[in-house]
Scaffold this active site. Sequence first.
Site, mmCIF file in Angstrom:
data_model
loop_
_atom_site.group_PDB
_atom_site.id
_atom_site.type_symbol
_atom_site.label_atom_id
_atom_site.label_comp_id
_atom_site.label_asym_id
_atom_site.label_seq_id
_atom_site.Cartn_x
_atom_site.Cartn_y
_atom_site.Cartn_z
ATOM 1 N N GLY A 15 13.312 -0.909 -1.143
ATOM 2 C CA GLY A 15 11.993 -1.491 -0.936
ATOM 3 C C GLY A 15 11.754 -2.573 -1.965
ATOM 4 O O GLY A 15 12.417 -2.611 -3.013
ATOM 5 N N GLN A 47 7.171 -8.362 -7.187
ATOM 6 C CA GLN A 47 8.479 -8.283 -7.852
ATOM 7 C C GLN A 47 9.273 -9.583 -7.765
ATOM 8 O O GLN A 47 10.267 -9.734 -8.466
ATOM 9 C CB GLN A 47 9.302 -7.134 -7.258
ATOM 10 C CG GLN A 47 8.724 -5.766 -7.564
ATOM 11 C CD GLN A 47 9.599 -4.679 -7.002
ATOM 12 O OE1 GLN A 47 9.453 -4.293 -5.848
ATOM 13 N NE2 GLN A 47 10.532 -4.184 -7.797
ATOM 14 N N CYS A 72 13.684 1.475 -9.599
ATOM 15 C CA CYS A 72 12.933 0.270 -9.267
ATOM 16 C C CYS A 72 13.752 -0.938 -9.693
ATOM 17 O O CYS A 72 14.292 -0.945 -10.803
ATOM 18 C CB CYS A 72 11.595 0.297 -9.998
ATOM 19 S SG CYS A 72 10.568 -1.139 -9.657
ATOM 20 N N LEU A 73 13.828 -1.923 -8.822
ATOM 21 C CA LEU A 73 14.609 -3.124 -9.161
ATOM 22 C C LEU A 73 13.989 -3.875 -10.340
ATOM 23 O O LEU A 73 14.664 -4.668 -10.984
ATOM 24 C CB LEU A 73 14.720 -4.044 -7.941
ATOM 25 C CG LEU A 73 15.551 -3.489 -6.774
ATOM 26 C CD1 LEU A 73 15.502 -4.441 -5.584
ATOM 27 C CD2 LEU A 73 16.997 -3.216 -7.184
ATOM 28 N N HIS A 105 5.466 4.023 -3.471
ATOM 29 C CA HIS A 105 5.999 3.265 -4.614
ATOM 30 C C HIS A 105 5.715 1.765 -4.445
ATOM 31 O O HIS A 105 5.247 1.113 -5.377
ATOM 32 C CB HIS A 105 7.507 3.548 -4.719
ATOM 33 C CG HIS A 105 8.244 2.765 -5.755
ATOM 34 N ND1 HIS A 105 8.906 3.354 -6.817
ATOM 35 C CD2 HIS A 105 8.445 1.426 -5.910
ATOM 36 C CE1 HIS A 105 9.461 2.413 -7.572
ATOM 37 N NE2 HIS A 105 9.210 1.231 -7.038
ATOM 38 N N GLU A 106 5.988 1.253 -3.246
ATOM 39 C CA GLU A 106 5.826 -0.197 -3.032
ATOM 40 C C GLU A 106 4.352 -0.599 -3.012
ATOM 41 O O GLU A 106 3.985 -1.649 -3.542
ATOM 42 C CB GLU A 106 6.509 -0.630 -1.723
ATOM 43 C CG GLU A 106 8.014 -0.363 -1.652
ATOM 44 C CD GLU A 106 8.797 -0.844 -2.850
ATOM 45 O OE1 GLU A 106 8.402 -1.834 -3.498
ATOM 46 O OE2 GLU A 106 9.827 -0.208 -3.180
ATOM 47 N N HIS A 156 3.045 -1.028 -6.377
ATOM 48 C CA HIS A 156 3.361 -2.343 -6.966
ATOM 49 C C HIS A 156 2.243 -3.352 -6.676
ATOM 50 O O HIS A 156 1.872 -4.138 -7.545
ATOM 51 C CB HIS A 156 4.653 -2.910 -6.374
ATOM 52 C CG HIS A 156 5.900 -2.462 -7.076
ATOM 53 N ND1 HIS A 156 6.156 -2.703 -8.402
ATOM 54 C CD2 HIS A 156 6.998 -1.805 -6.615
ATOM 55 C CE1 HIS A 156 7.348 -2.213 -8.733
ATOM 56 N NE2 HIS A 156 7.881 -1.655 -7.664
HETATM 57 NI NI NI Z 1 9.766 -0.743 -7.562
#
Ligand code: NI
Length: 174
Positions: free
Chosen positions: A49, A54, A102-103, A144-145, A148
Amino acid sequence: MKTLSIVKIGNPVLREKARAVSFKEIRSARFRRFLKQMVAAMRAGKGVGLAANQVGAAFRVIVLESRKNPRYPDAPDFPLEILINPRIAKYSPVKETGWEGCLSVPGYRGLVTRSKAVVLEALSSSGVKLRKNAEGFYARVLQHEIDHLNGLLYVDRMKNLRNWHHLDEYDGQS
Ligand code: NI
């Protein structure tokens, strides 16, 4: 195609509350291009995701996909989805604890407790309203997304930072 780079924890854009996307924007060629770039960035980073913050763009768009992902070998598959102005309309009182990465926090996994099931409301990539039930890993990724987009990272949701592991030390147990 322009390659979007993924910002990391410490970058202020990850702490911004992202703004909603308008119907006019959804139809613009520039926005369509941006969506493609987000999907490419998620796939290049082997994420399941990605939220627009991000890639440094604080508006309410997330993309998600899980297909035989080496970063999450045990994760169930779900198809590519592009969601605009997503929100969780309902959280199940039943919670589930699971490992997240998480990226924007590369190299780590943390144990996070979230609702096991949620009701999602969003616009599709073509601007069609949708509402659906989600559960398990897919519901976790959605939460999670969407976090963000509200300036939250999974580490903010952790109850105990002792359950925050570098990937070199991670075995999926707690
Ligand atoms: Ni993330």
